[in-house]
Design an enzyme around this catalytic site. Structure first.
Site, mmCIF file in Angstrom:
data_model
loop_
_atom_site.group_PDB
_atom_site.id
_atom_site.type_symbol
_atom_site.label_atom_id
_atom_site.label_comp_id
_atom_site.label_asym_id
_atom_site.label_seq_id
_atom_site.Cartn_x
_atom_site.Cartn_y
_atom_site.Cartn_z
ATOM 1 N N TYR A 126 38.929 54.631 42.659
ATOM 2 C CA TYR A 126 40.070 55.329 43.210
ATOM 3 C C TYR A 126 40.599 56.201 41.775
ATOM 4 C CZ TYR A 126 44.534 56.828 44.922
ATOM 5 O OH TYR A 126 45.663 57.669 44.950
ATOM 6 N N PHE A 246 48.802 66.479 22.515
ATOM 7 C CA PHE A 246 48.742 66.347 24.117
ATOM 8 C C PHE A 246 47.973 65.190 24.436
ATOM 9 C CE2 PHE A 246 48.778 67.979 28.015
ATOM 10 C CZ PHE A 246 47.316 67.801 28.468
HETATM 11 O O1 LIG Z 1 53.424 61.197 42.562
HETATM 12 C C1 LIG Z 1 53.698 60.800 40.988
HETATM 13 O O2 LIG Z 1 54.687 61.339 40.566
HETATM 14 C C2 LIG Z 1 52.659 60.154 40.546
HETATM 15 O O3 LIG Z 1 51.549 60.340 41.002
HETATM 16 C C3 LIG Z 1 50.369 59.265 40.939
HETATM 17 C C4 LIG Z 1 49.627 59.038 42.008
HETATM 18 O O4 LIG Z 1 50.120 59.447 43.276
HETATM 19 O O5 LIG Z 1 48.901 57.993 41.993
HETATM 20 C C5 LIG Z 1 49.207 59.867 40.073
HETATM 21 O O6 LIG Z 1 48.804 61.112 40.496
HETATM 22 C C6 LIG Z 1 47.380 61.563 40.168
HETATM 23 C C7 LIG Z 1 46.835 62.696 40.916
HETATM 24 C C8 LIG Z 1 47.398 63.945 40.490
HETATM 25 C C9 LIG Z 1 47.288 64.075 38.901
HETATM 26 C C10 LIG Z 1 48.038 65.215 38.414
HETATM 27 C C11 LIG Z 1 48.197 65.381 37.064
HETATM 28 C C12 LIG Z 1 48.632 64.390 36.002
HETATM 29 C C13 LIG Z 1 48.906 64.712 34.645
HETATM 30 C C14 LIG Z 1 48.166 65.911 34.180
HETATM 31 C C15 LIG Z 1 48.151 66.210 32.934
HETATM 32 C C16 LIG Z 1 47.649 67.188 32.407
HETATM 33 C C17 LIG Z 1 47.174 68.219 33.151
HETATM 34 C C18 LIG Z 1 46.875 67.938 34.420
HETATM 35 C C19 LIG Z 1 47.328 66.745 35.023
HETATM 36 C C20 LIG Z 1 47.505 66.462 36.695
HETATM 37 C C21 LIG Z 1 49.798 60.246 38.682
HETATM 38 O O7 LIG Z 1 50.377 61.123 38.307
HETATM 39 N N1 LIG Z 1 49.398 59.409 37.728
HETATM 40 C C22 LIG Z 1 49.824 59.762 36.286
HETATM 41 C C23 LIG Z 1 48.436 59.371 35.512
HETATM 42 C C24 LIG Z 1 47.415 60.495 35.758
HETATM 43 C C25 LIG Z 1 46.994 60.988 34.451
HETATM 44 C C26 LIG Z 1 46.185 62.181 34.462
HETATM 45 C C27 LIG Z 1 45.593 62.714 33.104
HETATM 46 C C28 LIG Z 1 44.208 62.066 32.667
HETATM 47 C C29 LIG Z 1 43.702 62.218 31.447
HETATM 48 C C30 LIG Z 1 44.428 62.729 30.626
HETATM 49 C C31 LIG Z 1 43.995 63.243 29.192
HETATM 50 C C32 LIG Z 1 44.750 63.858 28.444
HETATM 51 C C33 LIG Z 1 46.106 64.115 28.532
HETATM 52 C C34 LIG Z 1 46.487 64.054 29.739
HETATM 53 C C35 LIG Z 1 45.809 63.256 30.722
HETATM 54 C C36 LIG Z 1 46.382 62.974 32.144
HETATM 55 MG MG LIG Z 2 48.824 59.989 44.695
#
Ligand SMILES: O=C(O)CO[C@@H](C(=O)O)[C@@H](OCCCCCc1ccc2ccccc2c1)C(=O)NCCCCCc1ccc2ccccc2c1
Ligand SMILES: [Mg+2]
Ligand SMILES: [Mg+2]
Length: 328
Positions: A126, A246
């Site tokens: 997941y 970043f």
């Molecule tokens: O609803 C909410 O506020 C939180 O939702 C969590 C959930 O529903 O589980 C959950 O939603 C996940 C699905 C949507 C992902 C959105 C995302 C997040 C960060 C980003 C950063 C850079 C570019 C694109 C990105 C896309 C969530 O936001 N979790 C926070 C951790 C996700 C980290 C993603 C990530 C992975 C690798 C990375 C590597 C380097 C820098 C940033 C990184 C960021």
């Molecule tokens: Mg979610």
């Protein structure tokens, strides 16, 4: 739009080099919109599942928008055509990466709409879908932009660990917020773990179950630490200073949050957040791998100190000591 939607990631995204900033910003907004559909419990399953799977096509449709989500995400969904206009202006090679990850994430989210996270394997799967794929897509964007080497175009394993480390930290920290969610809580703590400490996941809220709740919490923190050495290995390969920051800033926040959560009943009684002063110190001077190792050492050391006091009462304390030692 980005600033209104994201507190944490907006700051780090805006410090990226110009060549990457718009693509990563749109990558965030597209996936946040997909996640808003996933998270909205008011959307019927027979509407949600097909939409999650087809969303990667909607991101090209200038007329698409939707009334769903909570808080700042409502605007994002209502004004989504603004995102689409901007998405259609970035380079096709970036659009392709974003669309492909959106498709894979949507399919993964759809798979888990009707099934609970039972095993640690499913927990990892997941987290791969909702966060590992973000790391994989970001790596492809880094390679396409030529700000990082071609090796990032094909670094799925290490990039996946970057995402799992962040997502598992969020899942562990957000126990109380998630379990109190109305109308129906969606919990991602793997039953294979919590089921060994209680018959129901909400039992951890009760003070008389404090010992069991801490045993489970410490086991999940120890599991999350598994990803840290791979995150460090990924970041050691980065060459662009702004891309490094970043990537490194969210990882430092995560190891700091895990250290705060370890053996901390506050996870079950309130919200556990790192103090701004605590993080600012590490974020300001985060320039080199040496700075990054120093930050990881400090927080891994804090977990070691507490784990060593628990070796006689917590069956995972010895493993926590080993995992923390791998990071230091
Ligand atoms: O609803 C909410 O506020 C939180 O939702 C969590 C959930 O529903 O589980 C959950 O939603 C996940 C699905 C949507 C992902 C959105 C995302 C997040 C960060 C980003 C950063 C850079 C570019 C694109 C990105 C896309 C969530 O936001 N979790 C926070 C951790 C996700 C980290 C993603 C990530 C992975 C690798 C990375 C590597 C380097 C820098 C940033 C990184 C960021
Ligand atoms: Mg979610
Ligand atoms: Mg979400």
């Amino acid at each position: 739009m980005l600033n209104r939607v994201s507190r944490s990631f907006a700051v780090v995204i805006q410090s990226l080099p110009t060549e990457l900033r718009d693509a990563v910003c749109l990558f965030y907004l597209v996936l946040r919109a997909l996640d808003t559909v996933e998270d909205d419990m008011a959307v019927a399953v027979d509407v949600k599942v097909p939409l999650l799977r087809v969303f990667h096509e909607k991101i090209y449709d200038r007329s698409w928008k939707m009334s769903c989500g909570y808080g700042p995400y409502v605007d994002l969904m209502q004004q989504y055509p603004l995102v689409t206009d901007a998405f259609l202006r970035i380079k096709p090679m970036y659009q392709k990466v974003i669309a492909d990850i959106t498709r894979r994430m949507g399919e993964g989210m759809a798979e888990f709409i009707e099934k609970e996270v039972l095993t640690v394997k499913e927990y990892d799967l997941y987290c791969h879908y909702v966060a590992g794929l973000v790391g994989i897509g970001l790596s492809q964007l880094f390679a396409s932009s030529q700000l990082e080497s071609e090796e990032f175009a094909n670094m799925e394993d290490l990039a996946n660990h970057m995402g799992l480390f962040l997502q598992k930290t969020n899942i562990i920290r957000d126990y109380l917020e998630d379990i109190n969610e109305e109308p129906a809580p969606r919990m991602f703590w793997p039953k294979e773990v919590w089921g060994r400490y209680a018959r129901r996941l909400d039992a951890f809220k009760a003070p008389e179950n404090a010992a069991a709740s801490l045993g489970c919490l410490n086991e999940l923190v120890t599991d999350a630490l598994r990803h840290a050495p791979h995150s460090l290995a990924y970041m050691a390969k980065l060459r662009n200073h702004d891309v490094f920051r970043f990537c490194a800033i969210p990882q430092v926040m995560a190891i700091g949050t895990l250290a705060l959560c370890y053996n901390n009943r506050g996870v079950f009684t309130g919200v556990v957040k790192m103090r701004r002063g605590e993080t600012a110190k590490y974020v300001q001077q985060l320039c080199t791998m040496a700075d990054l190792h120093q930050a990881f050492d400090r927080f891994a050391g804090s977990i070691s100190a507490r784990a060593s006091e628990l070796v006689n009462t917590d069956k995972n304390a010895k493993l926590a000591l080993r995992r923390a030692a791998e990071i230091q």
